[in-house]
Enzyme design. Structure first.
Site, mmCIF file in Angstrom:
data_model
loop_
_atom_site.group_PDB
_atom_site.id
_atom_site.type_symbol
_atom_site.label_atom_id
_atom_site.label_comp_id
_atom_site.label_asym_id
_atom_site.label_seq_id
_atom_site.Cartn_x
_atom_site.Cartn_y
_atom_site.Cartn_z
ATOM 1 C CG HIS A 54 -1.923 -0.964 1.221
ATOM 2 N ND1 HIS A 54 -3.234 -1.090 2.190
ATOM 3 C CD2 HIS A 54 -2.314 -2.096 0.606
ATOM 4 C CE1 HIS A 54 -3.865 -1.920 1.831
ATOM 5 N NE2 HIS A 54 -3.448 -2.763 1.017
ATOM 6 C CD GLU A 56 -1.999 4.077 3.199
ATOM 7 O OE1 GLU A 56 -1.671 3.491 2.137
ATOM 8 O OE2 GLU A 56 -3.028 4.139 3.807
ATOM 9 C CB CYS A 84 -6.279 -0.302 5.734
ATOM 10 S SG CYS A 84 -4.685 -0.928 5.271
#
Length: 150
Positions: A54, A56, A84
């Site tokens: 992801h 991040e 998430c």
């Protein structure tokens, strides 16, 4: 000190991810002292065949490698979608100071939706969280991407 948004940089990374066929989410880590860009990433889940790739996580990995440390105190994370639960746990573990996100994620969000990782007793660190920054633009980018897949 005047507030300065870095969501435009995260949006650029999100658009680039979408152009690669990835879900268009982008993240940047900023040192607010001077506004230095520390790391930038877009999703690369498909490209790397890695469910943890992801935006991040990739930005955190790059910033930690550059710092030579697993901790990123004082840094700000700007991301186009609410992190998430996995990303929120990584944010807490890396001790990021502030999280600014654009669109909320009612389905998979882990910050203010769903798991609410930072409010759990197991969370070792709770960053300041600011949601809804340029949310409409980020949500539209996601909607357009998924509409094109149908």
């Amino acid at each position: 000190m005047a507030f300065k948004s870095y969501m435009g940089l995260a949006m650029r990374a999100a658009r680039e991810a979408g152009q690669r066929g990835e879900t268009p989410v982008g993240a940047v880590l900023i040192d607010p002292k001077g506004g230095r860009l520390v790391a930038e990433a877009g999703n690369r889940v498909r490209e790397l065949s890695d469910p943890t790739a992801h935006a991040e996580i990739l930005a955190i990995r790059a910033a930690c490698a550059a710092a030579g440390s697993p901790r990123l105190p004082g840094l700000d994370l700007w991301v186009t979608l609410e992190p998430c639960a996995m990303c929120a746990a990584a944010i807490a573990a890396s001790r990021i100071a502030r999280v600014y996100y654009a669109a909320p994620d009612p389905k998979s969000g882990g910050v203010e939706q769903g798991a609410r990782i930072f409010s759990q007793s197991q969370s070792h660190h709770t960053p300041e969280v600011y949601g809804g920054i340029e949310a409409a633009e980020a949500a539209q980018l996601l909607q357009d991407f998924f509409a094109a897949l149908r």
